[in-house]
Write an enzyme that holds these catalytic residues in place. Structure first.
Site, PDB file in Angstrom:
ATOM      1  N   GLY A 260       1.855 -49.499  20.118  1.00 43.90           N
ATOM      2  CA  GLY A 260       3.018 -48.918  19.427  1.00 43.90           C
ATOM      3  C   GLY A 260       2.654 -47.730  18.539  1.00 43.90           C
ATOM      4  O   GLY A 260       3.381 -46.717  18.514  1.00 43.90           O
TER       5      GLY A 260
ATOM      6  N   LYS B 235       3.361 -43.466   9.128  1.00 34.74           N
ATOM      7  CA  LYS B 235       3.818 -44.586   9.958  1.00 34.74           C
ATOM      8  C   LYS B 235       4.382 -45.697   9.078  1.00 34.74           C
ATOM      9  O   LYS B 235       3.910 -45.930   7.973  1.00 34.74           O
ATOM     10  CB  LYS B 235       2.629 -45.111  10.758  1.00 34.74           C
TER      11      LYS B 235
HETATM   12  C1  R5P Z   1      -3.233 -50.153  11.610  1.00 33.26           C
HETATM   13  O1  R5P Z   1      -3.227 -49.767  10.456  1.00 33.26           O
HETATM   14  C2  R5P Z   1      -4.328 -49.855  12.585  1.00 33.26           C
HETATM   15  O2  R5P Z   1      -5.138 -48.806  12.153  1.00 33.26           O
HETATM   16  C3  R5P Z   1      -3.790 -49.551  13.967  1.00 33.26           C
HETATM   17  O3  R5P Z   1      -3.049 -48.357  13.907  1.00 33.26           O
HETATM   18  C4  R5P Z   1      -2.907 -50.669  14.477  1.00 33.26           C
HETATM   19  O4  R5P Z   1      -3.479 -51.908  14.232  1.00 33.26           O
HETATM   20  C5  R5P Z   1      -2.632 -50.502  15.936  1.00 33.26           C
HETATM   21  O5  R5P Z   1      -1.786 -51.514  16.359  1.00 33.26           O
HETATM   22  P1  R5P Z   1      -0.725 -51.294  17.516  1.00 33.26           P
HETATM   23  O6  R5P Z   1      -1.462 -50.740  18.690  1.00 33.26           O
HETATM   24  O7  R5P Z   1      -0.174 -52.668  17.756  1.00 33.26           O
HETATM   25  O8  R5P Z   1       0.320 -50.361  17.012  1.00 33.26           O
END
Ligand code: R5P
Length: 293
Positions: free
Chosen positions: A222, A187
């Protein structure tokens, strides 16, 4: 020990008191007409107290109320004050991603400590190393075991999918307990817009397979959205998602549903109606016993 349910305890304090045979009381609170918080502590006959106060939205209000409660306990002469903060807000700003950014969690940890809190228990903070920013003792509650159980009951023979590289260890743990395989997606996040992009780098063959996306937190949705789209484009069958903390900012639920997520699992660190929530009380009790032994 006395367990005090704060304004955002979400009844975890009640569960904890029942399971651990502790005394229990809820804080008295109201909001003044100008929006300020009024806090009155219950009768304090015990010197050891644990406050349960989660830091979900409105985060700043809940955190300030935690500081008020801890200060009052300290002034009252309590000699053991444990803050049980099921969801610890600001944990994702654990460093400066750009120059001159405030590292909110570092300031917060200092404030919590100076308000009188001796130790903190929290559930899977975004980065475990932030607990070192707190000067007292701390304990992290891991939800992998409970999440694995929920996944086992909810979906047949899944592949556990971490939506980013940082979550591989969690995915491996959940997969080991569930007795299945795991994989991850690469990601990238644009810090200016907050938008997430992902490379379809899954090495498992997902065709016809059930997939459980596992993360620590779902905020805008997201990250899970991207993972679900990739899983679907790789031919997977059912896709479910599970996370310890369901922040679920506006539109997150629709976003992940539209991407193909059929069910959502979380815990009651944050109240949320559209998911199956696991009660964390017994896991918090374990952590509290370990912390105090
Ligand atoms: C990021 O490294 C976390 O582990 C989550 O994947 C992230 O904070 C999720 O955020 P969102 O739902 O806004 O993509």
């Amino acid at each position: 020990m006395l367990i005090i349910e704060g304004t955002s305890g979400n009844l975890i304090g009640k569960g904890l008191a029942r399971l651990g045979n502790f005394n229990y009381a809820a804080v008295e609170s109201r909001i003044f007409p100008d929006g300020e918080s009024y806090i009155k502590m219950p009768r304090l006959d015990e010197k050891s107290v644990a406050i349960v106060q989660s830091a979900y939205a409105p985060q700043d209000k809940h955190l300030l109320e935690l500081l008020f409660m801890a200060s009052e306990l300290r002034e009252h002469g309590c000699d053991e004050i444990v803050a049980i903060i099921p969801y610890l807000a600001y944990a994702r700003q654990n460093k400066r991603f750009e120059d001159n950014e405030a590292v909110g969690i570092s300031t917060l940890m200092k404030l919590i400590n100076s308000s009188g809190v001796d130790s903190i228990i929290t559930v899977e903070p975004h980065r475990y190393e932030i607990m070192k920013m707190f000067a007292g003792k701390s304990k992290i509650v891991e939800m992998s075991e409970a999440i694995s159980l929920a996944i086992k009951n909810g979906i047949e023979k899944p592949v556990i999918l971490s939506p980013d590289k940082g979550g591989i260890e969690r995915a491996k743990k959940v997969a080991d307990i569930t007795g299945c395989s795991y994989d991850y997606i690469e990601k990238a996040r644009d810090y200016a817009t907050g938008e997430v992009s992902a490379k379809a780098s899954v090495s498992e063959d997902l065709r016809g397979r059930n997939v459980a996306i596992v993360d620590d937190i779902i905020s805008t949705g997201g990250t899970v959205e991207q993972a679900a789209r990739i899983a679907k484009s790789c031919g997977s069958n059912r896709v479910i998602a599970a996370a310890a903390h369901l922040v679920m900012a506006n539109g997150a639920y629709e976003r992940i549903r539209n991407a193909g997520v059929s069910e959502l699992y979380g815990t009651n660190t944050i109240p949320y109606n559209s998911a199956k929530l696991i009660d964390i009380s017994e896991y918090v009790l374990r952590a509290l016993n370990e912390l105090r032994s």
